[in-house]
Design an enzyme around this catalytic site. Structure first.
Site, short mmCIF file in Angstrom:
data_model
loop_
_atom_site.label_atom_id
_atom_site.label_comp_id
_atom_site.label_asym_id
_atom_site.label_seq_id
_atom_site.Cartn_x
_atom_site.Cartn_y
_atom_site.Cartn_z
N LEU A 85 17.14 -20.24 68.08
CA LEU A 85 17.51 -19.03 67.45
C LEU A 85 17.15 -18.83 66.03
O LEU A 85 17.16 -18.02 65.25
CB LEU A 85 19.06 -18.69 67.57
N CYS A 86 16.16 -19.65 65.57
CA CYS A 86 15.55 -19.69 64.30
C CYS A 86 14.62 -18.80 64.38
O CYS A 86 13.72 -18.56 65.21
CB CYS A 86 15.09 -20.85 63.86
N HIS A 87 14.16 -18.00 62.96
CA HIS A 87 13.32 -17.08 62.82
C HIS A 87 12.12 -17.95 62.49
O HIS A 87 12.20 -19.15 62.03
CB HIS A 87 13.49 -16.30 62.01
N MET A 122 17.19 -24.59 57.80
CA MET A 122 16.88 -25.46 59.13
C MET A 122 15.65 -26.09 58.70
O MET A 122 15.25 -27.04 59.46
CB MET A 122 16.62 -24.42 60.23
N GLU A 123 14.46 -25.34 58.22
CA GLU A 123 13.44 -26.17 57.92
C GLU A 123 13.40 -27.34 57.14
O GLU A 123 12.79 -28.44 57.70
CB GLU A 123 12.49 -25.00 57.28
N ASP A 137 10.44 -44.47 64.35
CA ASP A 137 9.35 -44.81 65.36
C ASP A 137 8.37 -45.83 64.96
O ASP A 137 8.12 -46.81 65.77
CB ASP A 137 8.75 -43.77 65.77
#
Length: 173
Positions: A85-87, A122-123, A137
């Protein structure tokens, strides 16, 4: 089962729900464009030998911090592909920093910036998370105990809700 009154109430509080309680992408067309920044961090804890190998650039897979920095930048740019739902936000810049908090704890800090109608929290958080996963990793073959914790939004600015800054030493739980 939730009754309709509860769903409407929840939908009013949670902007990613419509009036029937279904997920939706928020329409930001009417929001003003403004400068938005956000800073997030993640913590990698590892054994002393792994930490020293990272500092000395002696990890078999290569330069851990350079690869983690590129991973963070790439992740910030692709956040809307990962979080449903992120733009899609056109970022103006991403900054990634590494700091050793102790001999075995690496803090990754990511700042994202955009001139947009919606925030870039969010980014920044995705960038910090992916950088930490990249460290994991690249080092997992020699340090199975390496852990990632405390993915946190440290600050944000811009937008109608105003600025936010996590208080120093705030509980991360």
């Amino acid at each position: 089962m939730t009754n309709q009154g509860s769903v409407s109430s929840a939908a009013e509080q949670l902007t990613h729900l419509d009036s029937s309680g279904q997920a939706r992408m928020v329409n930001v067309a009417d929001k003003p464009v403004s400068l938005r920044t956000a800073t997030a961090s993640a913590l990698c804890s590892m054994n002393a030998a792994t930490a020293q190998a990272i500092r000395d650039n002696q990890v078999a897979k290569g330069d851990v911090l350079s690869v983690a920095k590129l991973a963070a930048i790439s992740a910030c740019k692709r956040t809307s592909e990962l979080i449903p739902l992120c733009h899609n936000v056109g970022l103006d810049g991403v900054n990634v920093e590494f700091q050793w908090l102790s001999p075995c704890q690496l803090q990754i800090t990511v700042q994202s910036q955009a001139t947009a109608r919606t925030g870039v929290e969010m980014e920044a958080m995705v960038g910090a998370s992916v950088a930490a996963l990249t460290v994991y990793d690249m080092c997992k073959s020699s340090d199975r105990s390496l852990s990632i914790s405390q993915v946190l939004l440290l600050s944000k600015s811009g937008g109608l809700r105003g600025d936010y800054r996590r208080p120093p030493n705030a509980d991360s739980t």
